[in-house]
Design a protein around this motif. Structure first.
Motif, PDB file in Angstrom:
ATOM      1  N   LYS A 207      32.181  32.290  33.393  1.00 47.54           N
ATOM      2  CA  LYS A 207      33.585  31.909  33.419  1.00 47.54           C
ATOM      3  C   LYS A 207      34.232  32.371  34.724  1.00 47.54           C
ATOM      4  O   LYS A 207      34.055  33.513  35.147  1.00 47.54           O
ATOM      5  CB  LYS A 207      34.326  32.507  32.224  1.00 47.54           C
ATOM      6  CG  LYS A 207      35.742  31.961  32.053  1.00 47.54           C
ATOM      7  CD  LYS A 207      36.338  32.422  30.758  1.00 47.54           C
ATOM      8  CE  LYS A 207      37.719  31.820  30.523  1.00 47.54           C
ATOM      9  NZ  LYS A 207      37.626  30.351  30.377  1.00 47.54           N
ATOM     10  N   ALA A 208      34.951  31.486  35.368  1.00 46.17           N
ATOM     11  CA  ALA A 208      35.596  31.808  36.640  1.00 46.17           C
ATOM     12  C   ALA A 208      36.950  32.469  36.387  1.00 46.17           C
ATOM     13  O   ALA A 208      37.766  31.948  35.629  1.00 46.17           O
ATOM     14  CB  ALA A 208      35.759  30.544  37.475  1.00 46.17           C
ATOM     15  N   CYS A 209      37.188  33.622  37.016  1.00 44.29           N
ATOM     16  CA  CYS A 209      38.455  34.356  36.877  1.00 44.29           C
ATOM     17  C   CYS A 209      39.051  34.566  38.261  1.00 44.29           C
ATOM     18  O   CYS A 209      38.327  34.700  39.252  1.00 44.29           O
ATOM     19  CB  CYS A 209      38.226  35.705  36.187  1.00 44.29           C
ATOM     20  SG  CYS A 209      37.393  35.562  34.578  1.00 44.29           S
ATOM     21  N   ILE A 210      40.373  34.621  38.358  1.00 45.62           N
ATOM     22  CA  ILE A 210      41.046  34.759  39.650  1.00 45.62           C
ATOM     23  C   ILE A 210      42.005  35.928  39.612  1.00 45.62           C
ATOM     24  O   ILE A 210      42.300  36.486  38.547  1.00 45.62           O
ATOM     25  CB  ILE A 210      41.799  33.466  40.021  1.00 45.62           C
ATOM     26  CG1 ILE A 210      42.845  33.129  38.947  1.00 45.62           C
ATOM     27  CG2 ILE A 210      40.837  32.303  40.195  1.00 45.62           C
ATOM     28  CD1 ILE A 210      43.709  31.929  39.306  1.00 45.62           C
ATOM     29  N   GLY A 211      42.489  36.289  40.798  1.00 41.92           N
ATOM     30  CA  GLY A 211      43.457  37.395  40.872  1.00 41.92           C
ATOM     31  C   GLY A 211      42.831  38.715  40.462  1.00 41.92           C
ATOM     32  O   GLY A 211      41.644  38.966  40.658  1.00 41.92           O
ATOM     33  N   LYS A 212      43.640  39.585  39.872  1.00 41.82           N
ATOM     34  CA  LYS A 212      43.189  40.910  39.451  1.00 41.82           C
ATOM     35  C   LYS A 212      42.506  40.825  38.089  1.00 41.82           C
ATOM     36  O   LYS A 212      42.881  41.504  37.132  1.00 41.82           O
ATOM     37  CB  LYS A 212      44.387  41.873  39.402  1.00 41.82           C
ATOM     38  CG  LYS A 212      44.947  42.226  40.765  1.00 41.82           C
ATOM     39  CD  LYS A 212      43.917  43.016  41.578  1.00 41.82           C
ATOM     40  CE  LYS A 212      44.470  43.410  42.936  1.00 41.82           C
ATOM     41  NZ  LYS A 212      43.482  44.196  43.723  1.00 41.82           N
ATOM     42  N   GLN A 213      41.506  39.965  38.015  1.00 34.90           N
ATOM     43  CA  GLN A 213      40.716  39.811  36.804  1.00 34.90           C
ATOM     44  C   GLN A 213      39.230  39.806  37.170  1.00 34.90           C
ATOM     45  O   GLN A 213      38.861  39.476  38.299  1.00 34.90           O
ATOM     46  CB  GLN A 213      41.049  38.503  36.079  1.00 34.90           C
ATOM     47  CG  GLN A 213      42.461  38.419  35.540  1.00 34.90           C
ATOM     48  CD  GLN A 213      42.647  37.155  34.727  1.00 34.90           C
ATOM     49  OE1 GLN A 213      42.736  37.183  33.503  1.00 34.90           O
ATOM     50  NE2 GLN A 213      42.711  36.032  35.408  1.00 34.90           N
ATOM     51  N   TYR A 214      38.408  40.131  36.187  1.00 33.78           N
ATOM     52  CA  TYR A 214      36.970  40.058  36.393  1.00 33.78           C
ATOM     53  C   TYR A 214      36.324  39.451  35.149  1.00 33.78           C
ATOM     54  O   TYR A 214      36.888  39.477  34.056  1.00 33.78           O
ATOM     55  CB  TYR A 214      36.381  41.434  36.690  1.00 33.78           C
ATOM     56  CG  TYR A 214      36.391  42.405  35.524  1.00 33.78           C
ATOM     57  CD1 TYR A 214      35.259  42.580  34.732  1.00 33.78           C
ATOM     58  CD2 TYR A 214      37.535  43.132  35.206  1.00 33.78           C
ATOM     59  CE1 TYR A 214      35.272  43.475  33.659  1.00 33.78           C
ATOM     60  CE2 TYR A 214      37.559  44.022  34.140  1.00 33.78           C
ATOM     61  CZ  TYR A 214      36.427  44.191  33.380  1.00 33.78           C
ATOM     62  OH  TYR A 214      36.443  45.056  32.319  1.00 33.78           O
ATOM     63  N   THR A 215      35.112  38.809  35.349  1.00 27.68           N
ATOM     64  CA  THR A 215      34.385  38.175  34.262  1.00 27.68           C
ATOM     65  C   THR A 215      33.555  39.226  33.533  1.00 27.68           C
ATOM     66  O   THR A 215      32.804  39.975  34.159  1.00 27.68           O
ATOM     67  CB  THR A 215      33.453  37.074  34.802  1.00 27.68           C
ATOM     68  OG1 THR A 215      34.224  36.131  35.544  1.00 27.68           O
ATOM     69  CG2 THR A 215      32.752  36.345  33.674  1.00 27.68           C
ATOM     70  N   THR A 216      33.725  39.241  32.223  1.00 27.49           N
ATOM     71  CA  THR A 216      32.985  40.210  31.433  1.00 27.49           C
ATOM     72  C   THR A 216      32.138  39.518  30.378  1.00 27.49           C
ATOM     73  O   THR A 216      32.457  38.400  29.939  1.00 27.49           O
ATOM     74  CB  THR A 216      33.960  41.195  30.748  1.00 27.49           C
ATOM     75  OG1 THR A 216      33.207  42.170  30.024  1.00 27.49           O
ATOM     76  CG2 THR A 216      34.880  40.462  29.788  1.00 27.49           C
ATOM     77  N   ASP A 217      31.042  40.157  30.002  1.00 23.37           N
ATOM     78  CA  ASP A 217      30.156  39.685  28.923  1.00 23.37           C
ATOM     79  C   ASP A 217      29.520  38.329  29.185  1.00 23.37           C
ATOM     80  O   ASP A 217      29.250  37.563  28.259  1.00 23.37           O
ATOM     81  CB  ASP A 217      30.931  39.626  27.588  1.00 23.37           C
ATOM     82  CG  ASP A 217      31.460  40.989  27.171  1.00 23.37           C
ATOM     83  OD1 ASP A 217      30.779  41.979  27.469  1.00 23.37           O
ATOM     84  OD2 ASP A 217      32.552  41.047  26.582  1.00 23.37           O
ATOM     85  N   CYS A 218      29.257  37.961  30.450  1.00 24.26           N
ATOM     86  CA  CYS A 218      28.517  36.735  30.750  1.00 24.26           C
ATOM     87  C   CYS A 218      27.032  37.041  30.610  1.00 24.26           C
ATOM     88  O   CYS A 218      26.458  37.802  31.402  1.00 24.26           O
ATOM     89  CB  CYS A 218      28.833  36.235  32.163  1.00 24.26           C
ATOM     90  SG  CYS A 218      28.008  34.685  32.576  1.00 24.26           S
ATOM     91  N   GLU A 219      26.398  36.437  29.610  1.00 25.74           N
ATOM     92  CA  GLU A 219      25.003  36.724  29.294  1.00 25.74           C
ATOM     93  C   GLU A 219      24.440  35.540  28.519  1.00 25.74           C
ATOM     94  O   GLU A 219      25.199  34.650  28.109  1.00 25.74           O
ATOM     95  CB  GLU A 219      24.918  38.003  28.463  1.00 25.74           C
ATOM     96  CG  GLU A 219      25.729  37.929  27.164  1.00 25.74           C
ATOM     97  CD  GLU A 219      25.816  39.277  26.466  1.00 25.74           C
ATOM     98  OE1 GLU A 219      25.363  40.267  27.051  1.00 25.74           O
ATOM     99  OE2 GLU A 219      26.351  39.313  25.337  1.00 25.74           O
ATOM    100  N   PRO A 220      23.125  35.453  28.347  1.00 20.70           N
ATOM    101  CA  PRO A 220      22.560  34.322  27.591  1.00 20.70           C
ATOM    102  C   PRO A 220      23.271  34.127  26.255  1.00 20.70           C
ATOM    103  O   PRO A 220      23.397  35.054  25.465  1.00 20.70           O
ATOM    104  CB  PRO A 220      21.100  34.726  27.407  1.00 20.70           C
ATOM    105  CG  PRO A 220      20.800  35.564  28.604  1.00 20.70           C
ATOM    106  CD  PRO A 220      22.053  36.348  28.845  1.00 20.70           C
TER     107      PRO A 220
END
Length: 548
Positions: free
Chosen positions: A365-378
Motif C-alpha cells: 500500500k502506498a502512503c504519503i506524507g508523515k505516514q509509513y506502510t505497515t504489515d505488508c506481507e504475503p
C-alpha cells in the motif's frame, strides 16, 4: 484453304438436307477422297496426281478451277476458233453468274478460247460453310442478339462466293448472314447457338447438372447457369441440386429437425448462443432438453467471496500461493469495485478455479506524507500508519519516517567531538552533552584542566580541574609544584628574617623570582620560611606556581 478439315463424323449433316443437287454431285468425289485421307486440304491437293479428264473434273470444279459444263459451250467454241487470248473472247462473251472472268491477258494455251478457258468457277458456299467459315466472321459491335450463320438456298439453287477464293472476303457476305438464335418455347431451350450456328431447340432436362445446393431454371428457350438454392434453414446442408428451386437438404450433425421445420442444436456444443460473463459454458456433449438455451448450457461461476471467506481467511488463503511474487510485490486478495463481485474462472471453489482469479501479486500500500506502510506481507498489502513521535532506537540513534517508509535505526552524527548522546530522535538531530572533562562552548566540547597531564614533578591544581584549558600555557594554568600543598596553609610575608618567633616563622612563605602568578608566562617561585631554632630563614625547597 489453310484450316484442317474436321473429322467426317463431326460434319453438320443437317446442312446436307439443304444442299442443292448439284453440290451433292460435286461433293461425291470429295467424300471418296476424304474416306482415305484425314485432312481435307490433302484430299483437295491429291487431285494433282490424277490423270485423265474423268479423274478430277468435278473436284476441279469444286476447287474453283473450272465451271460446270454448259451444253451450248460447243457451239460457242466454234465461233471463237481464231481467238488466242481471253481478252478477245471476253470482248464478245460474258461469264455466267456462277463464274468470274480471268485476266484478259490469259492465254488460252493453244486451245480454242471459251468459257472453260476464260471463266473461272466461283467458290462454292457449301464448302465454305461446311468448313465453319461463318463462325470466323466478326459480329458488328452494335449487334448483340444475332450470330453469323449460313444462308439458306432454295432447293434448286446453289450459292457461290464472290470470287474463286475460299476466304472470308470472298465468301463471307455471299454465303453468311446475321440471324437470331433459334427461338424455342414451352419446356424447351435453345442449344448450340454460337458463331456459325443458330442452334436448335432441345427439351429441358429433368435433372440438374449443378452441384448440390445449386439449381437451374429452364423453359421458353433458356437453360440458366447454376445458381444457389435458398430453401434450407440454418444449421442444415444441401444434398442435391434442383430444376425446381427446391434443393433437398438435411440437418447438420448434432442438430435435429423440429416441428417448426428448423434445425435446432442437439447438444450444448452446437448451441450458437453465448453465456454471460458470470457464467461458463457447459460440456459441449451435454444434450439439451428441448431447445438449447443459456439455462441449459450455462452454469454460474463461483464467487471469490465463497472461496476467500472473511478478511482474515482471505489473507491466509492468498498467502498460500506458491508462485513467487517479484518486484517487491506480495500475493493478496483482489478488491472488487463498488457494487460488483469478483468471480472465479469456473464453477468450482478450488485453487484451480479461484486462486489466480481472486488473488494477485500486488505492490504494498502506498502512503504519503508523515505516514509509513505497515504489515505488508504475503496475504496483505498492509496499511498506512502515522509516523511515531518517539523513536524506539537507543540513545544516539534516529529512525527516519515518511512517504510510506519507517526506516531502521541509524547512528546520529550531529554531536561534536568529545560529546555523548543523551536521547534518540526521528531525524539526525539527537540531543548531546560534552563528555566528562570537557565544557560545552556552543557547538564544540573544549577540554578542562582535568584532561591535562602535568609534566615532570608538577601536579594538578584541584581548584581548576573544571576550568577550560588555555590555548597555550596550560603548564602554568593547570599545574603547580607537588609541594604547593604545604604553601597553601601559610600566608605571604615580605621576608623570613624579620620574623622573631618559631610559630610566626613557620606560618609564612616568601614570593621570589618572577612573579607571574596567573599570567601564564614564566614561573612564580614560592619559598616557605623555616625556623632553625634561633632565627627564621628561607627553606631550601622552592615551589613553582602554587595556587593559594
Amino acid at each position: 484453304l489453310t484450316q484442317s478439315a474436321p473429322p467426317l463424323l463431326e460434319l453438320d449433316f443437317e446442312l446436307t438436307t439443304r444442299l442443292p443437287i448439284m453440290a451433292l454431285r460435286l461433293l461425291a468425289p470429295l467424300l471418296a477422297i476424304v474416306a482415305s485421307s484425314d485432312d481435307l486440304p490433302d484430299a483437295l491437293a491429291s487431285d494433282d496426281t490424277c490423270s485423265g479428264a474423268s479423274c478430277g473434273l468435278e473436284l476441279r470444279q469444286l476447287r474453283g478451277e473450272l465451271r460446270p459444263m454448259d451444253p451450248d459451250d460447243d457451239e460457242e467454241a466454234d465461233d471463237d476458233e481464231e481467238a488466242e487470248s481471253c481478252g478477245k473472247w471476253l470482248a464478245k462473251h460474258d461469264c455466267d453468274d456462277t463464274t468470274v472472268a480471268l485476266d484478259a491477258s490469259t492465254d488460252c494455251g493453244g486451245d480454242d478460247c471459251s468459257d472453260d478457258t476464260c471463266c473461272q468457277s466461283k467458290a462454292s458456299c457449301d464448302f465454305f460453310t461446311v468448313m465453319d467459315g461463318c463462325a470466323k466472321l466478326a459480329v458488328p459491335e452494335n449487334v448483340t442478339d444475332k450470330v453469323w450463320s449460313a444462308k439458306e438456298a432454295d432447293i434448286d439453287e446453289d450459292l457461290y462466293c464472290a470470287s474463286a477464293e475460299q476466304d472470308a472476303d470472298s465468301c463471307g457476305k455471299s454465303c453468311c448472314e446475321l440471324k437470331p438464335c433459334t427461338k424455342c418455347s414451352g419446356e424447351q431451350y435453345t442449344e448450340g447457338c454460337k458463331a456459325g450456328n443458330v442452334g436448335k431447340c432441345a427439351t429441358c432436362p429433368t435433372e440438374s447438372s449443378c452441384a448440390a445446393g445449386e439449381q437451374q431454371k429452364c423453359g421458353e428457350g433458356v437453360l440458366s447457369s447454376c445458381f444457389a438454392c435458398t430453401n434450407k434453414p440454418d444449421n442444415a446442408h444441401y444434398t442435391s441440386s434442383s430444376m425446381t428451386g427446391e434443393c433437398k437438404w438435411e440437418c447438420n450433425t448434432d442438430y435435429k429437425l423440429k416441428e417448426d421445420g428448423k434445425c435446432h442444436p442437439g447438444n450444448c456444443g452446437t448451441w450458437p448462443g453465448e453465456c454471460g460473463s458470470a457464467f461458463i459454458r457447459n460440456d459441449p456433449t451435454q444434450e439439451c432438453k428441448g431447445a438449447c438455451n443459456d439455462a441449459g448450457c450455462c452454469t454460474a461461476k463461483a464467487t471469490c467471496q465463497s472461496y476467500l471467506g472473511n478478511s482474515t481467511s482471505a489473507a491466509s488463503t492468498c498467502a498460500l500461493v506458491k508462485e513467487a511474487a517479484t518486484d517487491g510485490k506480495v500475493w493478496a486478495p483482489l478488491e472488487a469495485a463498488s457494487g460488483e463481485s469478483l468471480l472465479c474462472k469456473g464453477a468450482e471453489t478450488d485453487d484451480t478455479s479461484c486462486q489466480k482469479a481472486c488473488c494477485s501479486a500486488q505492490s504494498c500500500k502506498a502512503c504519503i506524507g508523515k505516514q509509513y506502510t505497515t504489515d505488508c506481507e504475503p496475504g496483505s498489502i498492509g496499511a498506512c500508519a502515522a509516523c511515531p513521535t518517539n523513536s524506539s532506537c537507543a540513545a544516539g540513534e534516529y529512525q527516519p519516517c515518511g512517504e510510506g517508509k519507517l526506516g531502521k535505526c541509524i547512528s546520529c552524527s550531529n554531536g561534536p567531538k568529545n560529546s555523548v548522546y543523551t536521547d534518540t530522535a526521528l531525524e539526525d538531530a539527537c540531543p548531546w552533552e560534552c563528555s566528562a572533562g570537557f565544557n560545552n562552548t556552543g557547538s564544540t566540547c573544549t577540554p578542562t584542566c582535568s584532561k591535562y597531564s602535568c609534566p615532570g614533578d608538577l601536579a594538578a591544581i584541584k581548584s581548576r580541574i573544571y576550568s577550560l584549558q588555555p590555548a597555550s600555557g596550560a603548564d602554568h594554568f593547570c599545574c603547580q609544584s607537588a609541594g604547593c600543598g604545604e604553601v597553601s596553609t601559610k600566608t605571604a610575608t615580605g621576608g623570613c628574617g624579620m620574623l622573631k618567633t618559631a610559630d610566626e616563622c613557620e606560618s609564612k612563605y616568601v614570593l621570589s623570582g618572577n612573579q607571574h602568578t596567573n599570567q601564564l608566562s614564566g614561573d612564580t617561585i614560592y619559598t616557605v620560611c623555616k625556623w632553625d631554632g634561633a632565627s627564621c630563614n628561607w627553606d631550601t625547597h622552592q615551589y613553582k606556581n602554587c595556587h593559594v
